[in-house]
Design a protein around this motif. Sequence first.
Motif, PDB file in Angstrom:
ATOM      1  N   UNK A 193       0.456  -1.167   0.399  1.00  0.00           N
ATOM      2  CA  UNK A 193       0.082   0.027   0.170  1.00  0.00           C
ATOM      3  C   UNK A 193       0.691   1.305  -0.463  1.00  0.00           C
ATOM      4  N   UNK A 194       2.086   1.693   0.901  1.00  0.00           N
ATOM      5  CA  UNK A 194       2.681   2.626   0.257  1.00  0.00           C
ATOM      6  C   UNK A 194       3.361   2.877  -0.286  1.00  0.00           C
ATOM      7  N   UNK A 195       3.502   1.637  -2.076  1.00  0.00           N
ATOM      8  CA  UNK A 195       4.115   1.199  -2.518  1.00  0.00           C
ATOM      9  C   UNK A 195       3.022   2.109  -3.773  1.00  0.00           C
ATOM     10  N   UNK A 196       2.182   1.603  -3.554  1.00  0.00           N
ATOM     11  CA  UNK A 196       0.806   2.509  -4.408  1.00  0.00           C
ATOM     12  C   UNK A 196       0.931   3.878  -4.028  1.00  0.00           C
ATOM     13  N   UNK A 197       1.051   4.647  -2.638  1.00  0.00           N
ATOM     14  CA  UNK A 197       0.771   5.465  -1.993  1.00  0.00           C
ATOM     15  C   UNK A 197       2.093   6.628  -2.969  1.00  0.00           C
ATOM     16  N   UNK A 198       3.024   5.113  -3.326  1.00  0.00           N
ATOM     17  CA  UNK A 198       4.433   6.369  -3.631  1.00  0.00           C
ATOM     18  C   UNK A 198       4.373   6.291  -5.484  1.00  0.00           C
ATOM     19  N   UNK A 199       4.136   5.324  -6.013  1.00  0.00           N
ATOM     20  CA  UNK A 199       3.936   5.188  -7.644  1.00  0.00           C
ATOM     21  C   UNK A 199       2.173   5.782  -7.872  1.00  0.00           C
ATOM     22  N   UNK A 200       0.980   7.069  -6.829  1.00  0.00           N
ATOM     23  CA  UNK A 200       0.427   7.475  -7.033  1.00  0.00           C
ATOM     24  C   UNK A 200       0.794   9.007  -7.562  1.00  0.00           C
ATOM     25  N   UNK A 201       1.723   9.322  -6.343  1.00  0.00           N
ATOM     26  CA  UNK A 201       2.891  10.853  -6.530  1.00  0.00           C
ATOM     27  C   UNK A 201       3.340  11.318  -7.308  1.00  0.00           C
ATOM     28  N   UNK A 202       3.520   9.889  -7.621  1.00  0.00           N
ATOM     29  CA  UNK A 202       5.082  10.027  -8.979  1.00  0.00           C
ATOM     30  C   UNK A 202       4.413   9.943  -9.952  1.00  0.00           C
ATOM     31  N   UNK A 203       2.984   9.119 -10.308  1.00  0.00           N
ATOM     32  CA  UNK A 203       1.789   9.385 -11.601  1.00  0.00           C
ATOM     33  C   UNK A 203       1.783  10.712 -11.376  1.00  0.00           C
ATOM     34  N   UNK A 204       0.991  11.328 -10.134  1.00  0.00           N
ATOM     35  CA  UNK A 204      -0.090  12.816 -10.612  1.00  0.00           C
ATOM     36  C   UNK A 204       0.974  13.637 -11.367  1.00  0.00           C
ATOM     37  N   UNK A 205       1.959  13.167 -10.090  1.00  0.00           N
ATOM     38  CA  UNK A 205       3.700  14.349 -10.462  1.00  0.00           C
ATOM     39  C   UNK A 205       3.741  14.939 -11.549  1.00  0.00           C
TER      40      UNK A 205
END
Length: 462
Positions: free
Chosen positions: A17-29
């Motif tokens: 789940x922490x990886x998903x948040x990292x992916x989400x922030x990287x994706x959104x940026x």
Amino acid sequence: MKVRTRFAPSPTGLLHIGGVRTALFSWAFAKKHGGQFVLRIEDTDLERSTPESVAAIMDGMHWVGLDYDEGPFYQMQRMDRYKTVIQHLLDSGHAYYCYCSKEELEAQRAEAESRGEKPRYNRAWRPETGKTLPAIPSDITPVVRFKTPMGGSVVWYDQVKGRIEISHDELDDLILARPDGTPTYNFCVVVDDWDMQITHVIRGDDHVNNTPRQIVIYQALDATVPLFAHLPMIHNDQGVKLSKRRDAVSVVDYDKQGILPEALLNYLARLGWGHGDDEIFSLTQFIEWFDLKDVSGSPSRMDRDKLLWTNAQYIKAADPAQLAARVAGFLADKGVSTEGGPALADVCALLKDRCQTLVEMADQAEYFYRALTPTQEIADKHLTPTDEERLKLFAEAAASLATWDAASLGALIKEFVKQQGVKMPQVGMPIRAKVCGITNTPSVDAVLALLGREEVLRRLVA
């Protein structure tokens, strides 16, 4: 500068789940700046990496709906490139062969620990001007080590944590390649991010200690150093780092619990970042609002109640047909077939304001497709002999209804209550218990209308 970010999980388990948040922030940026988001699988840990874990990562990314512009790239397919760069570092004097045996390294570690010092390699094989190196042993296959600069420090401005400075003296001469020639993590990451032209490395702050080791390799390669943003860790509600043994940590866990992926992403976006008091927002809105400067440097806590509340908001707003497509799988897992019953989309429309998860919705939808036996407690309270006699009379009245819809049924129930000289719960609750097997349902007239005349009458007299 064209913004390029990446998500680079290791395939050693399920998608965290922490990886998903990292992916989400990287994706959104990347999306916010019109850039590219790259997916890379860091699979050089041959002992722990598995094809099943790779599949789990890909399935998890698909489930949450985070699309990537390039990839997936696999490190194990880039071995030739790593060897070329290692040779370049050897030729340029930024790397060297080390022939220390395991026993020698263990002795160095023990000696340092006995002095209360941080264990580190004594650089016996590091070439220096005027230094005579030991004779090369014939029975040792060397590793390749990086020649870390002596004196000075590594300084970078972290996009979340601010200015960070680490002395070169704190860094060991990092192993770049093992005796069998396989490259190590910190080296591969640098070559990958360099080749893939990654401009912003957004990752968990458990990687902060790796960053100075990677920066000095960038500098040795005369490569552009990306900007770094280290996200705070996610803790459980006890303030402890999430644990696979103790907490729900993979997207699979949340999928099984009936959490909508869009709700999960909305919730994760609010872990360590915020936009005023806004709680519910679309991914499009998140991309517009997102900025690394707004990310908190403090750990975030998973709040189960808040996640369920968020999920409930998404369920309420969801199209019933889309909910039905998802709930059907949970009903199938319970062995419930929807054939011959009311349209599942209509059931979901009736239930969606009452449910926090799809599992809960499937549980509440079950009685629409098969009769449930009430618990003894419910039977003792709401299905007494008097109640049963009253239900038979109600069934007779219901059978004669000209129109079977919620309005007609509602009017019938009110009239029946009046005729019986009782209060509404003394009719409504027994009907629910007899027809549904439970007493916590939506409006009883709406439930009966959806179940249909034939099925309701059959259950009332059963």
